[in-house]
Scaffold this active site. Structure first.
Site, mmCIF file in Angstrom:
data_model
loop_
_atom_site.group_PDB
_atom_site.id
_atom_site.type_symbol
_atom_site.label_atom_id
_atom_site.label_comp_id
_atom_site.label_asym_id
_atom_site.label_seq_id
_atom_site.Cartn_x
_atom_site.Cartn_y
_atom_site.Cartn_z
ATOM 1 N N GLY A 1 -35.808 -30.291 -8.747
ATOM 2 C CA GLY A 1 -35.304 -28.693 -8.538
ATOM 3 C C GLY A 1 -36.113 -27.918 -7.804
ATOM 4 O O GLY A 1 -35.731 -26.807 -7.757
ATOM 5 N N PHE A 2 -37.403 -28.067 -7.167
ATOM 6 C CA PHE A 2 -38.423 -26.668 -6.697
ATOM 7 C C PHE A 2 -38.850 -27.626 -5.894
ATOM 8 O O PHE A 2 -39.417 -29.260 -5.895
ATOM 9 C CB PHE A 2 -39.006 -26.203 -7.733
ATOM 10 C CG PHE A 2 -37.801 -25.213 -8.776
ATOM 11 C CD1 PHE A 2 -37.639 -23.869 -8.205
ATOM 12 C CD2 PHE A 2 -37.786 -25.709 -9.945
ATOM 13 C CE1 PHE A 2 -36.515 -23.282 -8.634
ATOM 14 C CE2 PHE A 2 -37.218 -25.222 -10.592
ATOM 15 C CZ PHE A 2 -36.066 -24.126 -10.441
ATOM 16 N N GLY A 3 -39.414 -27.317 -4.469
ATOM 17 C CA GLY A 3 -40.852 -27.755 -3.594
ATOM 18 C C GLY A 3 -41.613 -26.892 -4.629
ATOM 19 O O GLY A 3 -41.798 -26.423 -5.203
ATOM 20 N N GLY A 4 -43.289 -27.535 -3.683
ATOM 21 C CA GLY A 4 -44.582 -26.978 -3.997
ATOM 22 C C GLY A 4 -44.894 -27.509 -5.046
ATOM 23 O O GLY A 4 -45.826 -27.360 -5.684
ATOM 24 N N HIS B 1 -29.634 -35.193 -0.106
ATOM 25 C CA HIS B 1 -30.551 -35.081 -1.284
ATOM 26 C C HIS B 1 -29.574 -35.202 -2.215
ATOM 27 O O HIS B 1 -29.756 -33.395 -2.503
ATOM 28 C CB HIS B 1 -31.574 -34.622 -1.618
ATOM 29 C CG HIS B 1 -32.179 -35.159 -3.211
ATOM 30 N ND1 HIS B 1 -33.688 -35.327 -3.237
ATOM 31 C CD2 HIS B 1 -31.742 -36.003 -4.053
ATOM 32 C CE1 HIS B 1 -34.311 -35.236 -4.648
ATOM 33 N NE2 HIS B 1 -32.697 -35.502 -4.763
ATOM 34 N N MET C 1 -28.355 -28.644 -4.588
ATOM 35 C CA MET C 1 -29.046 -28.315 -5.089
ATOM 36 C C MET C 1 -28.316 -27.340 -6.176
ATOM 37 O O MET C 1 -27.310 -26.671 -5.743
ATOM 38 C CB MET C 1 -30.344 -27.471 -6.094
ATOM 39 C CG MET C 1 -31.099 -28.251 -5.440
ATOM 40 S SD MET C 1 -33.056 -26.972 -5.891
ATOM 41 C CE MET C 1 -34.858 -28.257 -5.121
ATOM 42 N N MET D 1 -38.475 -40.334 -6.790
ATOM 43 C CA MET D 1 -38.581 -39.210 -6.732
ATOM 44 C C MET D 1 -39.859 -38.911 -7.618
ATOM 45 O O MET D 1 -40.560 -39.725 -8.487
ATOM 46 C CB MET D 1 -37.837 -38.374 -7.622
ATOM 47 C CG MET D 1 -36.409 -38.316 -7.079
ATOM 48 S SD MET D 1 -36.306 -36.992 -5.403
ATOM 49 C CE MET D 1 -37.348 -35.423 -6.406
ATOM 50 N N MET E 1 -28.650 -33.147 -5.629
ATOM 51 C CA MET E 1 -28.653 -33.002 -6.859
ATOM 52 C C MET E 1 -28.083 -32.775 -7.944
ATOM 53 O O MET E 1 -28.132 -30.988 -7.929
ATOM 54 C CB MET E 1 -30.472 -32.369 -6.638
ATOM 55 C CG MET E 1 -31.458 -32.897 -6.808
ATOM 56 S SD MET E 1 -32.718 -31.672 -6.038
ATOM 57 C CE MET E 1 -32.138 -31.851 -4.529
ATOM 58 N N HIS F 1 -34.308 -33.753 6.201
ATOM 59 C CA HIS F 1 -33.525 -34.409 4.295
ATOM 60 C C HIS F 1 -33.364 -32.514 3.893
ATOM 61 O O HIS F 1 -33.885 -32.055 3.526
ATOM 62 C CB HIS F 1 -35.143 -34.542 3.647
ATOM 63 C CG HIS F 1 -35.069 -34.652 1.750
ATOM 64 N ND1 HIS F 1 -34.772 -36.090 1.690
ATOM 65 C CD2 HIS F 1 -35.389 -33.788 1.030
ATOM 66 C CE1 HIS F 1 -34.317 -35.798 0.101
ATOM 67 N NE2 HIS F 1 -34.805 -34.732 -0.291
ATOM 68 N N SER G 1 -38.550 -31.504 4.474
ATOM 69 C CA SER G 1 -37.784 -31.361 3.421
ATOM 70 C C SER G 1 -36.889 -29.739 4.284
ATOM 71 O O SER G 1 -38.446 -28.909 4.113
ATOM 72 C CB SER G 1 -37.441 -31.405 2.222
ATOM 73 O OG SER G 1 -37.331 -30.711 1.408
ATOM 74 N N ASP H 1 -31.978 -31.240 0.599
ATOM 75 C CA ASP H 1 -32.104 -30.855 -0.676
ATOM 76 C C ASP H 1 -30.338 -30.169 -0.951
ATOM 77 O O ASP H 1 -30.610 -29.081 -0.562
ATOM 78 C CB ASP H 1 -33.345 -29.681 -1.280
ATOM 79 C CG ASP H 1 -34.773 -31.260 -1.666
ATOM 80 O OD1 ASP H 1 -34.220 -32.453 -1.996
ATOM 81 O OD2 ASP H 1 -35.221 -30.987 -0.645
ATOM 82 N N GLY I 1 -41.833 -30.929 1.972
ATOM 83 C CA GLY I 1 -41.618 -29.693 2.537
ATOM 84 C C GLY I 1 -42.369 -28.920 2.675
ATOM 85 O O GLY I 1 -42.821 -28.446 3.720
ATOM 86 N N SER I 2 -43.333 -28.569 1.271
ATOM 87 C CA SER I 2 -44.025 -27.096 1.594
ATOM 88 C C SER I 2 -45.434 -27.716 2.685
ATOM 89 O O SER I 2 -45.804 -26.901 3.821
ATOM 90 C CB SER I 2 -44.711 -26.901 0.321
ATOM 91 O OG SER I 2 -43.958 -27.112 -0.872
ATOM 92 N N ASP J 1 -40.166 -38.682 -2.590
ATOM 93 C CA ASP J 1 -39.999 -36.867 -2.597
ATOM 94 C C ASP J 1 -40.774 -36.285 -3.376
ATOM 95 O O ASP J 1 -40.428 -36.597 -4.564
ATOM 96 C CB ASP J 1 -38.581 -37.457 -2.381
ATOM 97 C CG ASP J 1 -38.126 -35.498 -2.260
ATOM 98 O OD1 ASP J 1 -38.412 -34.732 -1.637
ATOM 99 O OD2 ASP J 1 -37.010 -35.142 -2.925
ATOM 100 N N GLY J 2 -41.120 -35.444 -2.864
ATOM 101 C CA GLY J 2 -42.185 -34.328 -3.535
ATOM 102 C C GLY J 2 -43.927 -34.684 -3.822
ATOM 103 O O GLY J 2 -44.259 -35.525 -4.186
ATOM 104 N N GLY J 3 -44.419 -32.824 -3.728
ATOM 105 C CA GLY J 3 -45.597 -33.229 -3.141
ATOM 106 C C GLY J 3 -46.584 -34.043 -2.446
ATOM 107 O O GLY J 3 -47.545 -34.491 -2.647
HETATM 108 C C1 DX5 Z 1 -37.499 -31.305 -4.604
HETATM 109 C C2 DX5 Z 1 -36.886 -32.025 -3.745
HETATM 110 C C3 DX5 Z 1 -37.710 -31.428 -2.679
HETATM 111 C C4 DX5 Z 1 -38.441 -31.111 -2.348
HETATM 112 C C5 DX5 Z 1 -40.207 -31.555 -1.676
HETATM 113 O O1 DX5 Z 1 -36.243 -31.133 -6.068
HETATM 114 O O2 DX5 Z 1 -35.799 -33.017 -3.827
HETATM 115 O O3 DX5 Z 1 -36.860 -32.572 -1.493
HETATM 116 O O4 DX5 Z 1 -38.233 -29.966 -1.687
HETATM 117 O O5 DX5 Z 1 -41.185 -30.759 -0.597
HETATM 118 P P1 DX5 Z 1 -42.232 -30.426 -1.021
HETATM 119 O O6 DX5 Z 1 -42.845 -31.583 -0.469
HETATM 120 O O7 DX5 Z 1 -43.169 -28.903 -1.319
HETATM 121 O O8 DX5 Z 1 -42.965 -31.429 -2.643
HETATM 122 ZN ZN ZN Z 2 -35.702 -33.799 -2.195
#
Ligand code: DX5
Ligand code: ZN
Length: 216
Positions: free
Chosen positions: A143-146, A65, A35, A138, A67, A31, A6, A33, A195-196, A173-175
């Protein structure tokens, strides 16, 4: 098994380098994102980024993705921009609209995915099963990475795997990091959005290798 970076938490001023480094490490799908500041409380990229991405990296897949609760404007915009796969959120529109936009994607030769939030029951995917190439479970609230991986998601992944059978891809997806990727894989996921962990924790190629070791 596939790792899909991501780029949300990549370096916006050096995106090309961040993408090229991941491709050099063997990545074949990104991927992206999207938003809209309404379905989720954040803003990210638009169709222009996807168009630029496909122009520069035509052999690499762009997974969108989405959103957003405005599929009527945005699904055609991202399809026209060159999306290879579009993920629609179950929570973002009526089931009738979902049916309509999944059919639209299929008729435009774009791969389909249904994304479900952590508090959406797994069985909603069964109504759409015949139209889906993939399900996105999910593992954080979008909404947010990290954010931190919600460990209860393992149960949800297992349920979705049971409903969809062995032939549909299940993405998380996420964490996702070196530890949580194993939880997701053992539960039945086969595509991992990262992502992170890739873009904030050091050398990208090295991070990809560490993840691959766990899911090999
Ligand atoms: C969250 C996004 C994810 C996010 C993943 O809303 O859909 O794709 O960027 O980032 P990490 O790996 O940092 O959770
Ligand atoms: Zn995503």
């Amino acid at each position: 098994m596939l790792i899909a970076p991501s780029i949300l938490n990549a370096d916006n001023l050096n995106l090309e380098t961040d993408i090229k480094d991941a491709i050099a490490a063997g990545i074949s799908r990104f991927h992206i994102d999207i938003m809209d500041g309404h379905f989720v409380a954040n803003l990210s990229f638009g169709p222009q980024l996807v168009e630029d991405f496909k122009r520069e990296f035509p052999m690499t897949d762009a997974e969108i993705h989405l959103m957003s609760d405005n599929p009527d404007d945005l699904v055609p915009a991202f399809v026209n921009a060159g999306a290879d796969l579009v993920e629609l959120h179950y929570e973002a529109m009526s089931e009738k609209k979902l049916d309509y936009w999944l059919d639209y994607l299929i008729s435009n030769d774009v791969k389909t995915s249904l994304a479900i939030n952590p508090d959406t029951p797994s069985d909603v995917v069964s109504k759409f099963a015949s139209k889906l190439d993939q399900v996105l479970v999910m593992t954080v609230y979008p909404g947010f990475g990290g954010q931190k991986f919600i460990t209860d998601s393992a149960e949800k992944i297992k349920q979705v795997r049971e409903i969809m059978g062995p032939d549909t891809a299940i993405e998380v997806d996420g964490g996702v990091n070196g530890q949580t990727i194993k939880i997701a894989k053992d539960a039945g996921a086969d595509i991992f959005v990262v992502g992170s962990y890739l873009y904030k924790d050091g050398d990208i190629a090295n991070q990809v290798r560490k993840l691959e070791k766990v899911i090999e």
